[in-house]
Design an enzyme around this catalytic site. Structure first.
Site, PDB file in Angstrom:
ATOM      1  N   GLY A   1      49.021  55.350  60.103  1.00 37.23           N
ATOM      2  CA  GLY A   1      49.124  54.853  58.729  1.00 37.23           C
ATOM      3  C   GLY A   1      50.447  55.217  58.090  1.00 37.23           C
ATOM      4  O   GLY A   1      51.355  55.695  58.762  1.00 37.23           O
ATOM      5  N   ASN A   2      50.551  54.962  56.795  1.00 39.42           N
ATOM      6  CA  ASN A   2      51.764  55.319  56.059  1.00 39.42           C
ATOM      7  C   ASN A   2      51.402  55.842  54.667  1.00 39.42           C
ATOM      8  O   ASN A   2      50.239  55.838  54.281  1.00 39.42           O
ATOM      9  CB  ASN A   2      52.737  54.134  56.003  1.00 39.42           C
ATOM     10  N   ARG A   3      52.400  56.287  53.937  1.00 37.09           N
ATOM     11  CA  ARG A   3      52.174  56.993  52.674  1.00 37.09           C
ATOM     12  C   ARG A   3      52.126  56.085  51.452  1.00 37.09           C
ATOM     13  O   ARG A   3      52.164  56.562  50.322  1.00 37.09           O
ATOM     14  CB  ARG A   3      53.271  58.046  52.458  1.00 37.09           C
ATOM     15  N   SER A   4      52.048  54.785  51.639  1.00 34.17           N
ATOM     16  CA  SER A   4      51.988  53.899  50.476  1.00 34.17           C
ATOM     17  C   SER A   4      50.757  54.224  49.624  1.00 34.17           C
ATOM     18  O   SER A   4      49.662  54.409  50.142  1.00 34.17           O
ATOM     19  CB  SER A   4      51.914  52.445  50.954  1.00 34.17           C
TER      20      SER A   4
END
Ligand code: C5P
Length: 227
Positions: A29-32
């Site tokens: 995943g990512n930190r958005s």
């Protein structure tokens, strides 16, 4: 009084980060946080638009009043949802942080720990949803992209943004300068709004709602222009 400048306009907005599954319990995943996309949805609804918000993973955010929310997980799910919604949208804004790659194989069962080193994770390129939406664009449909950029020794944030606007083929591109307390997981944002017609509007450092207002002002200005 709030001007209902988007009355009768259907806007589709993507927000948040995608999660690319490795097995039933793990993902990349990512930190958005999704905050910018949610702010875009809230301001559009306040201006009278019909809003469909397609959200991947986000922080714990309240769904803005009057907004239709569709939840998605992976980039491929986001792609399918956006194509469906786009068929009926006047304006599309891709504010989601879409993973560029996904694990090539999705294991049906949880990957087990063994005494040996694990196999490396191999990755496959995800489709560029924005580019696809631009190719599938309906007559009169306006498409807005986002770009989170950092400058380097040879190229500025703005130059990277200009190149991305051309490459993606969208009508408007919001260029975010990232890093140093800007953009990801932050309350504030700053950058430029670049238009395919060559105009460039600096967006002063401010709240994500303020940035959203700049975007919707530009959308309204374009759709009321004499054709
Ligand atoms: O190429 P880059 O990821 O910087 O482009 C950012 C823009 O493209 C954003 O609007 C993002 O939502 C969109 N995008 C997409 N599909 C991808 C990657 C990015 O629609 N696979």
């Amino acid at each position: 009084a709030l001007e209902r400048t988007l009355e009768g306009v259907h806007v589709a907005i993507s927000a948040g980060g995608t999660r690319e599954p490795l097995d039933p319990v793990r993902f990349i995943g990512n930190r958005s946080s999704g905050k910018q996309g949610y702010a875009l949805a809230r301001v559009a609804a306040q201006r009278g638009a019909r809003v469909t918000l397609v959200a991947g993973n986000t922080a714990d955010l309240a769904t803005p009043a009057g907004v239709d929310l569709i939840r998605v997980g992976s980039a491929v799910e986001l792609k399918d949802a956006m194509h469906k919604v786009a068929a009926d949208a006047d304006v599309i804004v891709m504010a989601a942080a879409v993973a560029d790659f996904r694990p090539t194989s999705l294991t049906g069962h949880k990957i087990k720990k063994t005494s040996a080193d694990p196999d490396p994770i191999t990755l496959t390129k995800n489709p560029d949803i924005l580019v696809e939406l631009v190719s599938a664009r309906r007559e009169g449909q306006l498409i807005v992209g986002f770009a989170a950029e950092t400058g380097d020794d040879t190229t500025s944030v703005l130059d990277y943004g200009r190149a991305k606007l051309r490459r993606k083929g969208c009508d408007l591109l919001v260029v975010n300068a990232v890093g140093a307390g800007l953009a990801f997981e932050q309350e504030n944002n700053a950058g430029w709004l670049l238009s395919a017609d060559g105009s460039e509007t600096p967006i002063p450092h401010g709240s994500k709602a303020q940035l959203a207002s700049v975007v919707w002002d530009a959308v309204t200005a374009r759709s009321t222009e004499p054709q």
